[in-house]
Each structure stands twice: as C-alpha cells, then as structure tokens.
Scaffold this active site. Structure first.
Site, mmCIF file in Angstrom:
data_model
loop_
_atom_site.group_PDB
_atom_site.id
_atom_site.type_symbol
_atom_site.label_atom_id
_atom_site.label_comp_id
_atom_site.label_asym_id
_atom_site.label_seq_id
_atom_site.Cartn_x
_atom_site.Cartn_y
_atom_site.Cartn_z
ATOM 1 N N GLU A 112 0.812 -1.213 0.000
ATOM 2 C CA GLU A 112 0.000 0.000 0.000
ATOM 3 C C GLU A 112 0.848 1.267 0.000
ATOM 4 O O GLU A 112 0.495 2.261 -0.620
ATOM 5 C CB GLU A 112 -0.954 0.000 1.192
ATOM 6 C CG GLU A 112 -2.163 0.927 1.042
ATOM 7 C CD GLU A 112 -1.875 2.393 1.309
ATOM 8 O OE1 GLU A 112 -2.613 3.251 0.794
ATOM 9 O OE2 GLU A 112 -0.894 2.685 2.040
ATOM 10 N N ASP A 113 1.973 1.218 0.692
ATOM 11 C CA ASP A 113 2.829 2.401 0.725
ATOM 12 C C ASP A 113 4.286 1.966 0.816
ATOM 13 O O ASP A 113 4.595 0.865 1.300
ATOM 14 C CB ASP A 113 2.471 3.293 1.920
ATOM 15 C CG ASP A 113 3.019 4.713 1.775
ATOM 16 O OD1 ASP A 113 3.454 5.077 0.657
ATOM 17 O OD2 ASP A 113 3.014 5.458 2.768
ATOM 18 N N HIS A 145 -0.342 0.720 7.288
ATOM 19 C CA HIS A 145 -0.943 1.547 6.240
ATOM 20 C C HIS A 145 0.158 2.472 5.708
ATOM 21 O O HIS A 145 1.150 2.000 5.163
ATOM 22 C CB HIS A 145 -2.132 2.309 6.841
ATOM 23 C CG HIS A 145 -3.103 2.833 5.844
ATOM 24 N ND1 HIS A 145 -4.355 3.287 6.185
ATOM 25 C CD2 HIS A 145 -3.025 3.005 4.509
ATOM 26 C CE1 HIS A 145 -5.003 3.694 5.108
ATOM 27 N NE2 HIS A 145 -4.202 3.546 4.081
ATOM 28 N N HIS A 180 -3.551 0.022 12.062
ATOM 29 C CA HIS A 180 -4.975 -0.110 12.408
ATOM 30 C C HIS A 180 -5.191 -1.486 13.035
ATOM 31 O O HIS A 180 -5.675 -2.415 12.370
ATOM 32 C CB HIS A 180 -5.847 0.028 11.160
ATOM 33 C CG HIS A 180 -5.612 1.265 10.357
ATOM 34 N ND1 HIS A 180 -5.932 2.523 10.805
ATOM 35 C CD2 HIS A 180 -5.068 1.430 9.123
ATOM 36 C CE1 HIS A 180 -5.615 3.416 9.873
ATOM 37 N NE2 HIS A 180 -5.084 2.773 8.854
ATOM 38 N N ASN A 222 -4.510 7.966 7.641
ATOM 39 C CA ASN A 222 -4.220 7.276 6.384
ATOM 40 C C ASN A 222 -2.724 7.267 6.100
ATOM 41 O O ASN A 222 -2.129 6.225 5.873
ATOM 42 C CB ASN A 222 -4.969 7.951 5.235
ATOM 43 C CG ASN A 222 -4.801 7.239 3.914
ATOM 44 O OD1 ASN A 222 -3.713 7.166 3.361
ATOM 45 N ND2 ASN A 222 -5.888 6.702 3.387
ATOM 46 N N ASN A 227 -5.747 12.036 2.003
ATOM 47 C CA ASN A 227 -5.105 10.743 1.812
ATOM 48 C C ASN A 227 -3.590 10.860 1.932
ATOM 49 O O ASN A 227 -3.069 11.097 3.005
ATOM 50 C CB ASN A 227 -5.549 10.155 0.471
ATOM 51 C CG ASN A 227 -5.374 8.658 0.396
ATOM 52 O OD1 ASN A 227 -4.265 8.158 0.398
ATOM 53 N ND2 ASN A 227 -6.485 7.925 0.344
ATOM 54 N N ASP A 229 -3.705 8.382 -4.501
ATOM 55 C CA ASP A 229 -3.553 7.840 -3.157
ATOM 56 C C ASP A 229 -2.303 8.424 -2.492
ATOM 57 O O ASP A 229 -2.301 9.567 -2.047
ATOM 58 C CB ASP A 229 -3.511 6.314 -3.262
ATOM 59 C CG ASP A 229 -3.902 5.596 -1.986
ATOM 60 O OD1 ASP A 229 -3.470 6.036 -0.913
ATOM 61 O OD2 ASP A 229 -4.627 4.587 -2.064
ATOM 62 N N ASN A 230 -1.221 7.671 -2.450
ATOM 63 C CA ASN A 230 -0.009 8.140 -1.776
ATOM 64 C C ASN A 230 0.847 9.030 -2.674
ATOM 65 O O ASN A 230 0.768 8.968 -3.904
ATOM 66 C CB ASN A 230 0.816 6.944 -1.298
ATOM 67 C CG ASN A 230 0.117 6.222 -0.153
ATOM 68 O OD1 ASN A 230 -0.236 6.820 0.852
ATOM 69 N ND2 ASN A 230 -0.099 4.929 -0.327
#
Length: 356
Positions: free
Chosen positions: A53-54, A113, A133, A168, A224, A269-270
């Site tokens: 995701e990142d 995340h 999370h 986020n 975000n 997003d990122n």
C-alpha cells in the site's frame, strides 16, 4: 393542502437524493476508463501477494514497503498480519526481504498503512513511522528503529490521540514528530459516508509532537497521501475525492497555509517526492468504484501520474503508466529510482518497470 406539502417535500427529497448520488458517481469516477499505457521490462515482485500500500525509498535505493493492509470498505485476500519488507532497487535480483519486528508490539494485530522515515542527522539513525490499524477502525502510529544490517525494525513507541482518529498517511519531521492525514471525517464509517454524501469537507491534517497536537489543515472530503518538498518548506496532500493535490506552506509554528491545488483527474492515493528534481509521483485509482467493489470480470485498473514544476504557475501533469487491471490492480503508490519505477497497490501486488 397538507398532502400537497407532503408531496412537495417528498419530491424535493427525491431530487436531493438523486443529485447527491450523481455527485458520488462523479467523485468516484465511476464511469471512467483509461487506455492502457505500459512501460518496458515490467515484472511483478516475488513475496508481495497482498498489497504494497505504501513505501518510501531511501537515498541509497533501499525501498521500505508496508504490506497486508486490511482496510474497511476495501477487499482483503489474507487474514495474516501485515509485514514490512525492504527492496534494494540497485540489486538486479529485485527480491523483497521481510524485516524482523522486535520489541513490544502486538504482531498478530499489526495492520500497516502509510509509512515515512526520519533520519536523525546527529547519528544517522533511521526512524520508521508506520500507521497501524490494529482493530480496523482504530488508528495509531508506531515508531521503529530501522537496523539495516540486521534486517530488523525495533519497536520504540506507540502514539495514540483523539485527533488521530482515522489516519491514512504520515510524513515524519522529527524523531517523534509528524504530520498525518485523517481520511475520515469521523472514526465511524457510517458518519463519514454521511458526511461525504452530504459533501461536508471536514477531514483534516494533524500535526503531532511530544509538545502538543493540533489540526493544521482542513477542507477535505478525505485527506489521503501526504509528503514534503525536498527543502521542507511545503507539504503536499492528496485531496483524493476532489481529484487534486493540495499544496501548503509550512509556517514556523507548524501551521499550514494553503497555497494552491493542482487538478490530477484521478483518485490519487499516496505521494512520493523525487529528492533531486522535486517532482511528485502519485499512485492513483482511475475508477474508485471498481477498486472498492473488486469484480473479477471487470478488474480495477492502475494509474501513475507525475507532477513537474508544481510551484510554477502551470505545473506539468503527466500520466506515466496506466493498466486495466490485467497486470496490476489498484495502484496506491509509485516512485522512481535510477531509471526504474516501483509501483505498489492496496491489496494486489507490486511492479517494477524501466522508465527508459
């Protein structure tokens, strides 16, 4: 007369509902399709099966990657805890290496995340900040010490605060200081969706330090990705549901002043920043409805966008990569290094391509 008023009220409510549903479709870019635009010599990374995701890339070409995110409202294909990997972009084998986690952290509930690093210039130690999370709707920030020679991260501290209710992404600015985005207006998903449905821009950016915590930027339907300019004067925030990148000037008291917003035409997003050129690289969702629903017969696509000269009057926004989901699903982050482009996803795989 009473029934006339009731009929008028029902008609007005139906019109409002229809208008808001149409607006939600526009926000999600639900009807958008992008032509495929691929790069040469692309291959999927081994070991990355459930999202990357990142990530952040250190100046020596070592990428630190968060994987295995389970996020409310998004598909998830594994019940295993999340993991942190490294990837040496200068090693032609391009094999991700899982980092061992040491210290006082509940590994079974680890759900990473957004991530960021801070390098302490006094001793060159690398502090890794990870948004976690552990119970899906809860948010906390974990700080680790990255020990590269041992392929280890040592847990140092967990940070929780009421203002950090739906974090986020994060950008570290000190050994225990950072800016963070809240992508939800409220911790409750129902209240957040109601706020989005009504068009209430109440999500925000928060500054945290041991000396105090404060909201420093607002006006987002959902905030975000976040990152900082190489000279540390500006903060960039993805206003994902507005299809824009917001630019803020950082004041001495750590408050933010909005400078401009740059339209990108996608759900980005990122944010990663090229430390040499200052170019901004974005992993984006060309169609938000597809990435949330995940239909194997109509796969979510991926898109990488680059912004050059963001502080000039006319920034240059370029689509660098686009896929229909047949190769890469749900891109969330992208960054270049030495002629290569690394692309991560929310819940799929990670891809490396040649830029030249």
């Amino acid at each position: 007369m009473k029934w006339v008023l009731v009929t008028i009220c029902i008609a007005a409510l139906a019109a409002l509902l229809g208008q808001r549903l149409l607006k939600l479709s526009e926000i999600a870019l639900a009807n958008r399709e992008v032509p495929v635009k691929r790069l040469p010599n692309c291959h999927l990374l081994k070991n990355i099966e459930y999202g990357a995701e990142d990530f952040t890339i250190l100046r020596d070409g070592l990428a630190i990657i968060s994987t295995g995110l389970k996020y409310p409202g998004m598909p998830s294909f594994s019940d295993d805890p999340g993991k942190i990997y490294t990837l040496d972009l200068l090693d032609p084998r391009l094999i991700p290496v899982e980092l061992t986690i040491k210290g006082d952290l509940d590994r079974d509930s680890f759900n990473p995340h957004g991530i960021s690093v801070y390098i302490d210039e006094t001793d060159k130690t690398i502090h890794l900040f990870v948004v976690n999370h552990p119970q899906h709707y809860t948010s906390q920030v974990e700080i680790f010490l990255f020990v590269e020679e041992d392929n280890t991260i040592v847990h140092l501290k967990t940070i929780k605060h009421d203002l950090l209710h739906s974090v986020n992404d994060i950008v570290a600015v000190g050994v225990e200081s950072f800016y963070a985005t809240n992508d939800h207006t409220y911790p409750s998903a129902v209240l957040h969706m109601l706020a989005v449905f009504l068009g209430l821009p109440w999500a925000d950016v928060v500054y945290y330090s041991p000396g105090g915590v404060k909201a420093v930027g607002d006006g987002f339907l959902s905030a975000n990705g976040i990152n900082m300019s190489p000279d540390k004067r500006y903060l960039y925030v993805s206003a994902i549901l507005d299809h824009e990148i917001a630019v803020f000037e950082i004041k001495k008291n750590k408050d933010l002043v909005h400078v401009k917003s740059v339209a990108v035409g996608s759900l980005c997003d990122n944010i990663e920043v090229d430390h040499v050129t200052g170019d901004i690289w974005l992993g984006c969702h060309p169609n938000g409805a597809k990435v949330a629903v995940y239909d194997p017969e109509d796969l979510p696509g991926s898109e990488v966008i680059r912004i050059q000269d963001i502080h000039y009057e006319k920034p240059v926004v370029t689509q660098v990569y686009a896929d229909d989901g047949s190769v890469l699903i749900g891109s969330s982050v992208a960054a270049p290094y030495e002629g290569k482009l690394l692309i991560g996803t929310v819940y799929h795989k990670a891809l490396v391509c040649d830029l030249k």
